[in-house]
Design a protein around this motif. Sequence first.
Motif, PDB file in Angstrom:
ATOM      1  N   ILE A 120       0.838  -1.159  -0.128  1.00 10.94           N
ATOM      2  CA  ILE A 120      -0.016   0.007   0.128  1.00 10.94           C
ATOM      3  C   ILE A 120       0.913   1.130  -0.122  1.00 10.94           C
ATOM      4  O   ILE A 120       0.696   2.424  -0.756  1.00 10.94           O
ATOM      5  N   GLU A 121       1.788   1.417   0.810  1.00  7.76           N
ATOM      6  CA  GLU A 121       2.804   2.294   0.890  1.00  7.76           C
ATOM      7  C   GLU A 121       3.471   2.561  -0.585  1.00  7.76           C
ATOM      8  O   GLU A 121       3.592   3.825  -1.016  1.00  7.76           O
ATOM      9  N   THR A 122       4.053   1.757  -1.102  1.00  8.66           N
ATOM     10  CA  THR A 122       4.636   1.488  -2.345  1.00  8.66           C
ATOM     11  C   THR A 122       3.408   2.075  -3.383  1.00  8.66           C
ATOM     12  O   THR A 122       3.913   2.936  -4.208  1.00  8.66           O
ATOM     13  N   PHE A 123       2.429   1.646  -3.543  1.00  4.67           N
ATOM     14  CA  PHE A 123       1.333   2.148  -4.422  1.00  4.67           C
ATOM     15  C   PHE A 123       1.174   3.597  -4.312  1.00  4.67           C
ATOM     16  O   PHE A 123       1.132   4.156  -5.297  1.00  4.67           O
TER      17      PHE A 123
ATOM     18  N   GLU B  44       5.088   1.502 -12.391  1.00  7.94           N
ATOM     19  CA  GLU B  44       6.002   1.921 -11.407  1.00  7.94           C
ATOM     20  C   GLU B  44       6.093   1.146 -10.105  1.00  7.94           C
ATOM     21  O   GLU B  44       7.116   0.619  -9.598  1.00  7.94           O
ATOM     22  N   VAL B  45       4.926   0.498  -9.769  1.00  5.44           N
ATOM     23  CA  VAL B  45       4.867  -0.396  -8.604  1.00  5.44           C
ATOM     24  C   VAL B  45       5.496  -1.657  -9.167  1.00  5.44           C
ATOM     25  O   VAL B  45       6.205  -2.307  -8.152  1.00  5.44           O
ATOM     26  N   GLU B  46       5.172  -2.094 -10.170  1.00  4.08           N
ATOM     27  CA  GLU B  46       6.033  -3.145 -10.695  1.00  4.08           C
ATOM     28  C   GLU B  46       7.565  -3.062 -10.720  1.00  4.08           C
ATOM     29  O   GLU B  46       8.270  -4.103 -10.109  1.00  4.08           O
ATOM     30  N   LYS B  47       8.006  -2.093 -11.070  1.00  5.87           N
ATOM     31  CA  LYS B  47       9.689  -1.690 -10.948  1.00  5.87           C
ATOM     32  C   LYS B  47       9.826  -1.655  -9.459  1.00  5.87           C
ATOM     33  O   LYS B  47      10.869  -2.412  -9.299  1.00  5.87           O
ATOM     34  N   GLN B  48       9.263  -1.086  -8.690  1.00  2.00           N
ATOM     35  CA  GLN B  48       9.865  -0.798  -7.465  1.00  2.00           C
ATOM     36  C   GLN B  48       9.790  -2.040  -6.577  1.00  2.00           C
ATOM     37  O   GLN B  48      10.617  -2.487  -5.676  1.00  2.00           O
ATOM     38  N   LEU B  49       8.778  -3.058  -6.752  1.00  2.00           N
ATOM     39  CA  LEU B  49       8.598  -4.191  -6.090  1.00  2.00           C
ATOM     40  C   LEU B  49       9.292  -5.244  -6.658  1.00  2.00           C
ATOM     41  O   LEU B  49       9.366  -6.520  -6.295  1.00  2.00           O
ATOM     42  N   GLY B  50       9.625  -5.137  -8.139  1.00  3.62           N
ATOM     43  CA  GLY B  50      10.119  -6.380  -8.855  1.00  3.62           C
ATOM     44  C   GLY B  50       8.939  -7.546  -9.016  1.00  3.62           C
ATOM     45  O   GLY B  50       9.468  -8.626  -9.111  1.00  3.62           O
TER      46      GLY B  50
ATOM     47  N   LEU C  92      -3.341  -5.477  -5.114  1.00  3.44           N
ATOM     48  CA  LEU C  92      -4.398  -4.623  -5.178  1.00  3.44           C
ATOM     49  C   LEU C  92      -5.849  -5.321  -4.890  1.00  3.44           C
ATOM     50  O   LEU C  92      -6.276  -4.638  -4.091  1.00  3.44           O
ATOM     51  N   ASN C  93      -6.139  -6.207  -5.491  1.00  7.76           N
ATOM     52  CA  ASN C  93      -7.369  -6.766  -5.311  1.00  7.76           C
ATOM     53  C   ASN C  93      -7.564  -7.539  -3.951  1.00  7.76           C
ATOM     54  O   ASN C  93      -8.674  -7.251  -3.447  1.00  7.76           O
ATOM     55  N   ASP C  94      -6.536  -8.019  -3.520  1.00  9.10           N
ATOM     56  CA  ASP C  94      -6.929  -8.650  -2.218  1.00  9.10           C
ATOM     57  C   ASP C  94      -6.783  -7.416  -1.143  1.00  9.10           C
ATOM     58  O   ASP C  94      -7.725  -7.611  -0.293  1.00  9.10           O
ATOM     59  N   ILE C  95      -6.351  -6.352  -1.399  1.00  4.49           N
ATOM     60  CA  ILE C  95      -6.329  -5.318  -0.468  1.00  4.49           C
ATOM     61  C   ILE C  95      -7.683  -4.701  -0.521  1.00  4.49           C
ATOM     62  O   ILE C  95      -8.637  -4.253   0.496  1.00  4.49           O
ATOM     63  N   ILE C  96      -8.414  -4.530  -1.768  1.00  4.32           N
ATOM     64  CA  ILE C  96      -9.601  -3.860  -1.779  1.00  4.32           C
ATOM     65  C   ILE C  96     -10.630  -4.883  -1.335  1.00  4.32           C
ATOM     66  O   ILE C  96     -11.506  -4.270  -0.766  1.00  4.32           O
ATOM     67  N   ALA C  97     -10.494  -6.251  -1.603  1.00  6.93           N
ATOM     68  CA  ALA C  97     -11.542  -7.083  -0.980  1.00  6.93           C
ATOM     69  C   ALA C  97     -11.602  -7.028   0.501  1.00  6.93           C
ATOM     70  O   ALA C  97     -12.594  -7.136   1.019  1.00  6.93           O
ATOM     71  N   LYS C  98     -10.352  -6.978   1.057  1.00  3.33           N
ATOM     72  CA  LYS C  98     -10.256  -6.768   2.474  1.00  3.33           C
ATOM     73  C   LYS C  98     -10.744  -5.568   3.215  1.00  3.33           C
ATOM     74  O   LYS C  98     -11.466  -5.809   4.122  1.00  3.33           O
ATOM     75  N   MET C  99     -10.720  -4.565   2.418  1.00  4.85           N
ATOM     76  CA  MET C  99     -11.285  -3.105   2.613  1.00  4.85           C
ATOM     77  C   MET C  99     -12.703  -3.225   2.471  1.00  4.85           C
ATOM     78  O   MET C  99     -13.580  -2.596   3.535  1.00  4.85           O
ATOM     79  N   THR C 100     -13.354  -4.009   1.588  1.00  4.90           N
ATOM     80  CA  THR C 100     -14.682  -3.780   1.463  1.00  4.90           C
ATOM     81  C   THR C 100     -15.432  -4.922   1.763  1.00  4.90           C
ATOM     82  O   THR C 100     -16.590  -5.077   1.778  1.00  4.90           O
ATOM     83  N   GLY C 101     -14.815  -6.181   2.264  1.00 10.81           N
ATOM     84  CA  GLY C 101     -15.401  -7.451   2.607  1.00 10.81           C
ATOM     85  C   GLY C 101     -16.152  -8.099   1.471  1.00 10.81           C
ATOM     86  O   GLY C 101     -16.877  -9.051   1.709  1.00 10.81           O
ATOM     87  N   ASN C 102     -15.644  -7.841   0.132  1.00  9.85           N
ATOM     88  CA  ASN C 102     -16.287  -8.424  -0.974  1.00  9.85           C
ATOM     89  C   ASN C 102     -15.394  -9.528  -1.671  1.00  9.85           C
ATOM     90  O   ASN C 102     -14.383  -9.195  -2.239  1.00  9.85           O
ATOM     91  N   GLN C 103     -15.653 -10.706  -1.060  1.00  7.94           N
ATOM     92  CA  GLN C 103     -15.038 -11.692  -1.717  1.00  7.94           C
ATOM     93  C   GLN C 103     -15.419 -12.185  -3.112  1.00  7.94           C
ATOM     94  O   GLN C 103     -14.599 -12.714  -3.641  1.00  7.94           O
ATOM     95  N   GLU C 104     -16.502 -11.710  -3.602  1.00  6.77           N
ATOM     96  CA  GLU C 104     -16.876 -11.758  -4.931  1.00  6.77           C
ATOM     97  C   GLU C 104     -15.869 -11.232  -5.997  1.00  6.77           C
ATOM     98  O   GLU C 104     -15.466 -11.533  -7.031  1.00  6.77           O
ATOM     99  N   LEU C 105     -15.102 -10.291  -5.404  1.00  5.53           N
ATOM    100  CA  LEU C 105     -14.112  -9.396  -6.394  1.00  5.53           C
ATOM    101  C   LEU C 105     -13.045 -10.428  -6.407  1.00  5.53           C
ATOM    102  O   LEU C 105     -12.397 -10.402  -7.578  1.00  5.53           O
TER     103      LEU C 105
END
Length: 128
Positions: free
Chosen positions: A50-53, A62-68, A78-91
């Motif tokens: 999240i911090e890198t993003f 740029e995130v690809e480059k920074q994290l390799g 990113l999808n995992d984080i969004i799903a955790k924030m929204t509680g949306n497992q369908e995502l």
Amino acid sequence: MSYPILNDCPVCHHELQVTRLECSHCHTVIENNFSLSKWFSFSEEQMHFIETFIVCRGNIKEVEKQLGISYPTVRGKLNDIIAKMTGNQELDIKEATHQKAEQKAAILEKLEQNELTAEEAIALLKEI
């Protein structure tokens, strides 16, 4: 010495609740069931992502480059984080399907540009 807040029970792995707050100056204690921000539910690895993003201003390349890591990996994290924030497992299911389609398209593009043989493309497609 202070320690980071634990998110999950080390025994059963369910969510822990904060039930006690104490002032380090006057030692006043408040006990109740307190809710923490969603930010405390992320793992250390997720917080690093999240911090890198954010530092990369949401630029996935740029995130690809920074994290390799690859584009599909960035999208997955990113999808995992969004799903955790929204509680949306369908995502998660929709994103996994989308990632597979992107991977297949990339393989077919390489095949079309003669960067892969037909046999190599078939083998890669079977792995997806």
